[in-house]
Design a protein around this motif. Structure first.
Motif, mmCIF file in Angstrom:
data_model
loop_
_atom_site.group_PDB
_atom_site.id
_atom_site.type_symbol
_atom_site.label_atom_id
_atom_site.label_comp_id
_atom_site.label_asym_id
_atom_site.label_seq_id
_atom_site.Cartn_x
_atom_site.Cartn_y
_atom_site.Cartn_z
ATOM 1 N N UNK A 181 45.855 -7.030 13.143
ATOM 2 C CA UNK A 181 44.933 -7.949 12.501
ATOM 3 C C UNK A 181 45.644 -8.968 11.620
ATOM 4 N N UNK A 182 46.954 -9.151 11.878
ATOM 5 C CA UNK A 182 47.725 -10.118 11.108
ATOM 6 C C UNK A 182 48.476 -11.066 12.051
ATOM 7 N N UNK A 183 47.720 -11.891 12.736
ATOM 8 C CA UNK A 183 48.242 -13.005 13.538
ATOM 9 C C UNK A 183 48.999 -12.604 14.800
ATOM 10 N N UNK A 184 48.889 -11.365 15.197
ATOM 11 C CA UNK A 184 49.592 -10.924 16.406
ATOM 12 C C UNK A 184 48.769 -11.127 17.672
ATOM 13 N N UNK A 185 47.488 -11.474 17.507
ATOM 14 C CA UNK A 185 46.578 -11.663 18.639
ATOM 15 C C UNK A 185 46.400 -10.384 19.451
ATOM 16 N N UNK A 186 46.496 -9.238 18.781
ATOM 17 C CA UNK A 186 46.349 -7.952 19.456
ATOM 18 C C UNK A 186 45.059 -7.232 19.067
ATOM 19 N N UNK A 187 44.291 -7.807 18.139
ATOM 20 C CA UNK A 187 43.064 -7.157 17.703
ATOM 21 C C UNK A 187 42.008 -8.162 17.326
ATOM 22 N N UNK A 188 40.883 -7.662 16.815
ATOM 23 C CA UNK A 188 39.801 -8.547 16.404
ATOM 24 C C UNK A 188 39.270 -9.385 17.550
ATOM 25 N N UNK A 189 38.951 -10.633 17.258
ATOM 26 C CA UNK A 189 38.417 -11.541 18.285
ATOM 27 C C UNK A 189 39.388 -11.728 19.443
ATOM 28 N N UNK A 190 40.667 -11.684 19.163
ATOM 29 C CA UNK A 190 41.671 -11.915 20.201
ATOM 30 C C UNK A 190 41.656 -10.850 21.290
ATOM 31 N N UNK A 191 41.124 -9.680 20.954
ATOM 32 C CA UNK A 191 41.102 -8.587 21.920
ATOM 33 C C UNK A 191 39.801 -8.519 22.719
ATOM 34 N N UNK A 192 38.854 -9.400 22.433
ATOM 35 C CA UNK A 192 37.583 -9.399 23.167
ATOM 36 C C UNK A 192 37.825 -9.764 24.628
ATOM 37 N N UNK A 193 37.187 -9.090 25.560
ATOM 38 C CA UNK A 193 37.383 -9.401 26.978
ATOM 39 C C UNK A 193 37.121 -10.863 27.308
ATOM 40 N N UNK A 194 36.080 -11.434 26.721
ATOM 41 C CA UNK A 194 35.768 -12.842 26.995
ATOM 42 C C UNK A 194 36.870 -13.762 26.482
ATOM 43 N N UNK A 195 37.477 -13.393 25.352
ATOM 44 C CA UNK A 195 38.566 -14.190 24.805
ATOM 45 C C UNK A 195 39.792 -14.109 25.684
ATOM 46 N N UNK A 196 40.087 -12.906 26.139
ATOM 47 C CA UNK A 196 41.241 -12.723 27.042
ATOM 48 C C UNK A 196 41.051 -13.519 28.335
ATOM 49 N N UNK A 197 39.839 -13.499 28.842
ATOM 50 C CA UNK A 197 39.549 -14.230 30.089
ATOM 51 C C UNK A 197 39.704 -15.735 29.883
ATOM 52 N N UNK A 198 39.242 -16.216 28.730
ATOM 53 C CA UNK A 198 39.341 -17.656 28.441
ATOM 54 C C UNK A 198 40.791 -18.114 28.364
ATOM 55 N N UNK A 199 41.654 -17.206 27.936
ATOM 56 C CA UNK A 199 43.087 -17.544 27.820
ATOM 57 C C UNK A 199 43.873 -17.160 29.064
ATOM 58 N N UNK A 200 43.200 -16.549 30.029
ATOM 59 C CA UNK A 200 43.859 -16.120 31.278
ATOM 60 C C UNK A 200 44.962 -15.116 30.991
#
Length: 289
Positions: free
Chosen positions: A267-286
């Motif tokens: 939860x500290x800018x690693x993009x491994x949790x929170x909103x960054x881990x949402x399936x829709x977010x992952x899909x948007x970023x491919x």
């Protein structure tokens, strides 16, 4: 004119009967071994950059490098122009300018990191909105940018403004504290009221995580700049109304830093949790596995 914490800053304000902005301006002149004209010229340039970053995307939207944001500020501007806005003049303009600035940043445009690139929309968002609605001059706005700088300096000296260290509370949280303090002075508040406003912001944004989708400073960063502006405005309004803050700014900065260091790495800018881990977010970023 140097100061290590808010308590020393307020003591200088009291001793010299000066607002926070002028104490910080004098610090920049003396500690930086610069001239008054040079410091004022630099701040004039800061405001020019802030205006361009906040206004340009409203007229000419630009897609971000990651493709996650672009055009939101123009949509807000058109919505407000239609008469359907529900937030009132200051907040409507402030969130529009804040989101526009993040659009400029995410499309590799020139911004003022205040205190960081990912939180760069909050200070100009609120101050430019107040300038427009209340007809403050550029000189008056430039002046209180020194106030915002003083709060940012205290956070950097005694804690952090890095999302990788303290989460988004250290980025958009500190930015909103800077904006709230500057807005309070701009609207006639005392130095103590400015610190109350800043402390209130940090309290209300305490624990906010940093979870950039795809590792990009686009989403949810842009939305959080808009939210940060609103929290800053609320805090300034409370301070100007005479509402005091139980926990002083120095203590709140320490609390923010302590909480930030306790956040898990995800939860500290690693993009491994929170909103960054949402399936829709992952899909948007491919980047789905």
């Amino acid at each position: 004119m140097d100061f290590r914490n808010a308590q020393e800053l307020l003591a200088l304000c009291e001793e010299h009967q000066l607002p926070i902005s002028e104490i910080m301006r004098q610090r920049e002149i003396t500690v930086g071994e610069s001239t008054a004209d040079s410091v004022d010229s630099q701040m004039k340039r800061v405001l020019e950059i802030m205006k361009d970053a906040a206004f340009s995307p409203i007229k000419s939207p630009v897609k971000s490098m990651g493709g996650l944001i672009g055009g939101e500020a123009q949509k807000l501007s058109r919505h407000i122009a239609s008469g359907r806005g529900i937030c009132g003049d200051v907040l409507e303009k402030a969130i529009t300018y804040a989101m526009a600035t993040l659009e400029t940043n995410a499309s590799m445009g020139l911004i003022v990191a205040s205190p960081t690139a990912g939180s760069a929309g909050i200070v100009p968002g609120l101050l430019l909105a107040l300038q427009e609605v209340y007809h403050f001059s550029d000189k008056e706005t430039e002046k209180v940018l020194f106030n915002a700088g003083a709060i940012g300096y205290l956070a950097m000296r005694n804690a952090t403004v890095a999302g990788a260290v303290g989460g988004c509370q250290a980025e958009t949280g500190v930015a909103a504290a800077m904006a709230a303090s500057a807005a309070t002075e701009l609207m006639g508040g005392t130095p103590l009221q400015c610190t109350y406003a800043a402390s209130t912001v940090l309290m209300n944004m305490l624990g906010l995580v940093c979870d950039p989708v795809g590792g990009l400073v686009e989403y949810p960063c842009q939305n959080r700049n808009a939210s940060g502006v609103s929290i800053a405005l609320v805090a300034a309004e409370m301070a100007l109304a005479g509402i005091t803050q139980l926990i002083p700014l120095d203590e709140m900065i320490t609390i923010m830093y302590t909480v930030g260091r306790k956040l898990p790495a995800e939860l500290r800018e690693t993009a491994l949790g929170g909103c960054a881990a949402a399936p829709s977010a992952c899909e948007a970023c491919h980047i789905c596995k």
